[in-house]
Design a protein around this motif. Structure first.
Motif, PDB file in Angstrom:
ATOM      1  N   GLY A   1      13.030  89.190 -23.071  1.00  9.30           N
ATOM      2  CA  GLY A   1      12.389  90.479 -22.827  1.00  9.30           C
ATOM      3  C   GLY A   1      12.777  91.074 -21.490  1.00  9.30           C
ATOM      4  N   VAL A   2      12.892  90.212 -20.460  1.00  5.10           N
ATOM      5  CA  VAL A   2      13.295  90.678 -19.131  1.00  5.10           C
ATOM      6  C   VAL A   2      14.713  91.249 -19.173  1.00  5.10           C
ATOM      7  CG1 VAL A   2      13.810  89.955 -16.768  1.00  5.10           C
ATOM      8  CG2 VAL A   2      11.751  89.102 -17.915  1.00  5.10           C
ATOM      9  N   ILE A   3      15.619  90.557 -19.874  1.00 11.09           N
ATOM     10  CA  ILE A   3      17.010  91.009 -19.977  1.00 11.09           C
ATOM     11  C   ILE A   3      17.099  92.357 -20.689  1.00 11.09           C
ATOM     12  CG2 ILE A   3      19.251  90.527 -21.016  1.00 11.09           C
ATOM     13  CD1 ILE A   3      18.657  88.861 -18.551  1.00 11.09           C
ATOM     14  N   VAL A   4      16.402  92.492 -21.813  1.00 12.10           N
ATOM     15  CA  VAL A   4      16.406  93.752 -22.552  1.00 12.10           C
ATOM     16  C   VAL A   4      15.853  94.882 -21.683  1.00 12.10           C
ATOM     17  CG1 VAL A   4      15.390  94.989 -24.511  1.00 12.10           C
ATOM     18  CG2 VAL A   4      16.278  92.674 -24.825  1.00 12.10           C
ATOM     19  N   ASN A   5      14.802  94.581 -20.946  1.00 12.32           N
ATOM     20  CA  ASN A   5      14.197  95.592 -20.091  1.00 12.32           C
ATOM     21  C   ASN A   5      15.163  96.072 -19.017  1.00 12.32           C
ATOM     22  OD1 ASN A   5      12.418  96.262 -17.493  1.00 12.32           O
ATOM     23  ND2 ASN A   5      11.201  96.706 -19.309  1.00 12.32           N
ATOM     24  N   LYS A   6      15.873  95.128 -18.388  1.00 15.42           N
ATOM     25  CA  LYS A   6      16.779  95.492 -17.306  1.00 15.42           C
ATOM     26  C   LYS A   6      18.050  96.172 -17.800  1.00 15.42           C
ATOM     27  CE  LYS A   6      15.302  92.115 -13.859  1.00 15.42           C
ATOM     28  NZ  LYS A   6      15.724  90.998 -12.974  1.00 15.42           N
ATOM     29  N   LEU A   7      18.580  95.723 -18.940  1.00 16.72           N
ATOM     30  CA  LEU A   7      19.838  96.274 -19.439  1.00 16.72           C
ATOM     31  C   LEU A   7      19.667  97.581 -20.197  1.00 16.72           C
ATOM     32  CD1 LEU A   7      21.738  93.093 -20.706  1.00 16.72           C
ATOM     33  CD2 LEU A   7      22.030  94.305 -18.542  1.00 16.72           C
ATOM     34  N   PHE A   8      18.525  97.734 -20.874  1.00 19.53           N
ATOM     35  CA  PHE A   8      18.365  98.894 -21.751  1.00 19.53           C
ATOM     36  C   PHE A   8      17.148  99.759 -21.404  1.00 19.53           C
ATOM     37  CE2 PHE A   8      20.648  95.733 -24.292  1.00 19.53           C
ATOM     38  CZ  PHE A   8      21.699  96.489 -24.772  1.00 19.53           C
ATOM     39  N   SER A   9      15.947  99.169 -21.485  1.00 19.70           N
ATOM     40  CA  SER A   9      14.709  99.943 -21.506  1.00 19.70           C
ATOM     41  C   SER A   9      14.539 100.855 -20.303  1.00 19.70           C
ATOM     42  CB  SER A   9      13.508  99.003 -21.630  1.00 19.70           C
ATOM     43  OG  SER A   9      13.609  98.215 -22.802  1.00 19.70           O
ATOM     44  N   ARG A  10      14.691 100.309 -19.091  1.00 16.35           N
ATOM     45  CA  ARG A  10      14.489 101.134 -17.901  1.00 16.35           C
ATOM     46  C   ARG A  10      15.548 102.221 -17.795  1.00 16.35           C
ATOM     47  NH1 ARG A  10      12.938  96.677 -13.180  1.00 16.35           N
ATOM     48  NH2 ARG A  10      10.991  95.949 -14.148  1.00 16.35           N
ATOM     49  N   ARG A  11      16.762 101.889 -18.170  1.00 11.25           N
ATOM     50  CA  ARG A  11      17.868 102.843 -18.025  1.00 11.25           C
ATOM     51  C   ARG A  11      17.708 104.036 -18.965  1.00 11.25           C
ATOM     52  NH1 ARG A  11      22.370 102.759 -21.015  1.00 11.25           N
ATOM     53  NH2 ARG A  11      22.058 100.565 -21.568  1.00 11.25           N
ATOM     54  N   ILE A  12      17.305 103.778 -20.216  1.00  5.98           N
ATOM     55  CA  ILE A  12      17.205 104.871 -21.175  1.00  5.98           C
ATOM     56  C   ILE A  12      15.777 105.398 -21.302  1.00  5.98           C
ATOM     57  CG2 ILE A  12      19.181 103.987 -22.464  1.00  5.98           C
ATOM     58  CD1 ILE A  12      17.244 103.022 -24.622  1.00  5.98           C
ATOM     59  N   ASN A  13      14.833 104.748 -20.578  1.00  4.71           N
ATOM     60  CA  ASN A  13      13.427 105.161 -20.600  1.00  4.71           C
ATOM     61  C   ASN A  13      12.875 105.187 -22.023  1.00  4.71           C
ATOM     62  OD1 ASN A  13      11.047 105.811 -19.314  1.00  4.71           O
ATOM     63  ND2 ASN A  13      11.414 108.022 -19.338  1.00  4.71           N
ATOM     64  N   GLN A  14      12.975 104.035 -22.654  1.00  8.57           N
ATOM     65  CA  GLN A  14      12.505 103.862 -24.031  1.00  8.57           C
ATOM     66  C   GLN A  14      12.242 102.376 -24.253  1.00  8.57           C
ATOM     67  OE1 GLN A  14      11.085 104.769 -26.737  1.00  8.57           O
ATOM     68  NE2 GLN A  14      12.566 105.563 -28.221  1.00  8.57           N
ATOM     69  N   LEU A  15      11.153 102.072 -24.982  1.00  9.15           N
ATOM     70  CA  LEU A  15      10.811 100.685 -25.330  1.00  9.15           C
ATOM     71  C   LEU A  15      10.600  99.816 -24.094  1.00  9.15           C
ATOM     72  CD1 LEU A  15      13.382 100.207 -28.259  1.00  9.15           C
ATOM     73  CD2 LEU A  15      11.025 101.028 -28.395  1.00  9.15           C
ATOM     74  N   ASN A  16       9.850 100.350 -23.133  1.00  7.88           N
ATOM     75  CA  ASN A  16       9.535  99.610 -21.908  1.00  7.88           C
ATOM     76  C   ASN A  16       8.327  98.700 -22.148  1.00  7.88           C
ATOM     77  OD1 ASN A  16      11.240 100.388 -19.469  1.00  7.88           O
ATOM     78  ND2 ASN A  16      10.754 102.393 -20.343  1.00  7.88           N
ATOM     79  N   ILE A  17       8.551  97.614 -22.843  1.00  3.81           N
ATOM     80  CA  ILE A  17       7.476  96.663 -23.111  1.00  3.81           C
ATOM     81  C   ILE A  17       7.231  95.835 -21.856  1.00  3.81           C
ATOM     82  CG2 ILE A  17       6.794  94.667 -24.495  1.00  3.81           C
ATOM     83  CD1 ILE A  17       8.568  95.812 -26.734  1.00  3.81           C
ATOM     84  N   PRO A  18       5.980  95.726 -21.385  1.00  2.38           N
ATOM     85  CA  PRO A  18       5.711  94.922 -20.187  1.00  2.38           C
ATOM     86  C   PRO A  18       6.266  93.508 -20.332  1.00  2.38           C
ATOM     87  CG  PRO A  18       3.768  96.174 -20.804  1.00  2.38           C
ATOM     88  CD  PRO A  18       4.758  96.358 -21.914  1.00  2.38           C
ATOM     89  N   THR A  19       6.909  93.026 -19.290  1.00  2.00           N
ATOM     90  CA  THR A  19       7.530  91.696 -19.341  1.00  2.00           C
ATOM     91  C   THR A  19       6.644  90.622 -18.731  1.00  2.00           C
ATOM     92  OG1 THR A  19       8.705  92.194 -17.280  1.00  2.00           O
ATOM     93  CG2 THR A  19       9.870  92.606 -19.347  1.00  2.00           C
ATOM     94  N   LYS A  20       5.426  91.000 -18.345  1.00  2.00           N
ATOM     95  CA  LYS A  20       4.460  90.030 -17.856  1.00  2.00           C
ATOM     96  C   LYS A  20       3.267  89.994 -18.796  1.00  2.00           C
ATOM     97  CE  LYS A  20       5.555  90.633 -12.935  1.00  2.00           C
ATOM     98  NZ  LYS A  20       5.000  90.994 -11.590  1.00  2.00           N
ATOM     99  N   ASN A  21       2.670  88.821 -18.946  1.00  2.00           N
ATOM    100  CA  ASN A  21       1.451  88.736 -19.725  1.00  2.00           C
ATOM    101  C   ASN A  21       0.356  89.546 -19.054  1.00  2.00           C
ATOM    102  OD1 ASN A  21       2.636  87.025 -21.564  1.00  2.00           O
ATOM    103  ND2 ASN A  21       1.875  85.152 -20.610  1.00  2.00           N
ATOM    104  N   LEU A  22      -0.318  90.368 -19.831  1.00  2.00           N
ATOM    105  CA  LEU A  22      -1.398  91.203 -19.311  1.00  2.00           C
ATOM    106  C   LEU A  22      -2.730  90.621 -19.763  1.00  2.00           C
ATOM    107  CD1 LEU A  22       0.029  94.779 -20.075  1.00  2.00           C
ATOM    108  CD2 LEU A  22       0.185  93.489 -17.929  1.00  2.00           C
TER     109      LEU A  22
END
Length: 290
Positions: free
Chosen positions: A116-137
């Motif tokens: 999840g962290v890798i997907v967030n850094k490579l894709f989600s933040r860059r395209i501003n889509q599917l930013n699923i929190p990578t920490k347990n809430l």
């Protein structure tokens, strides 16, 4: 050899090339149940709303309270007995989604958290889509929920209903998706969610059923192309359409009432292992249209 569109981020190109190599070429007219809007290059967020409206000459209405994700709910073709089993509150949520706020709790399987962290850094933040929190809430995170409609300027009918959700504390886009229903080749009526990506989209098709305790169950799982489940779609460098059905990735959502509250549990699995679980509390609140 078919190639992905070349003038874009290399990570996006590589991902699309994988879809071309592992997926299948499709003709849009042969799979109307699957086809949905594609994103343009760059960020997605709510930028694609303006792009889509300009391309198809549609009228944008933001913060609308006149339309829900599934309105009317009867289009899911449930029997009268099934509808009677469902909570009226759950039905109202889908017909009047804009009148509800959401709280979210996230729990990751530690074996998949790095993914999840890798997907967030490579894709989600860059395209501003599917930013699923990578920490347990452990404490609920407020999610802003906005319904955006795109209406045909001539017929005045709503063509697209977009559910735009962001994390209130950060403004990051969790989901920016287009919701509708579709009928699969089997004749099954399903809920369809399209999440635009650069030169393509991720499409989730969910079968619908009513559980033993009256919960609404949306299940994105199947065995083959044409079943409910998770699909990648894209345009290649020549404008051809491609799709890959990801059978190993599954998503199930249960929505029900608990002590007069609407709650939802969403479980994502990969290779039959739970990846993460979302728990939602859905609260009714009368909102004013801008």
């Amino acid at each position: 050899m078919n190639l992905a569109y070349p003038k874009q981020n290399f990570i996006d190109w590589l991902t699309q090339q994988w879809v071309i190599l592992r997926g299948q070429k499709i003709e849009p007219e042969n799979v109307p149940w699957l086809i949905g809007p594609f994103g343009e290059l760059g960020t997605i967020g709510d930028d694609f709303v303006i792009q889509l409206a300009n391309t198809e000459n549609l009228i944008i209405e933001r913060n609308t309270t006149s339309h829900g994700l599934i309105s009317p709910f009867t289009q899911l073709n449930f029997s009268d007995s099934q509808l009677n089993q469902l909570s009226e509150k759950v039905i109202d949520f889908y017909e009047n989604t804009a009148n509800y706020d959401l709280n979210l709790i996230v729990k990751w399987n530690p074996f998949f958290k790095f993914f999840g962290v890798i997907v967030n850094k490579l894709f989600s933040r860059r395209i501003n889509q599917l930013n699923i929190p990578t920490k347990n809430l452990k404490q609920p995170e407020n999610i802003t929920s906005e319904i955006i409609t795109l209406t045909d300027s001539k017929t005045k009918k709503v063509k697209y209903t977009i559910w735009f959700r962001t994390i209130e504390s950060t403004g990051e886009v969790v989901y920016s998706g287009i919701y509708s229903t579709c009928k699969l080749p089997s004749g099954k009526m399903c809920v369809k969610a399209v999440f635009p990506l650069p030169k393509g989209n991720a499409t989730v098709i969910m079968s619908t059923s009513v559980g033993h305790n009256g919960e609404l169950i949306l299940d994105a799982s199947g065995e083959k192309f044409g079943d409910p489940g998770f699909y990648f779609l894209l345009n290649d460098s020549k404008g051809n359409f491609w799709s890959q059905y990801i059978r190993s990735f599954r998503d199930q959502l249960k929505v029900y009432t608990d002590n007069e509250k609407i709650v939802a549990e969403q479980t994502l699995t990969l290779w039959n292992r739970q990846v993460l679980r979302f728990n939602y509390e859905i609260k009714h609140t009368e909102k004013k249209t801008n």
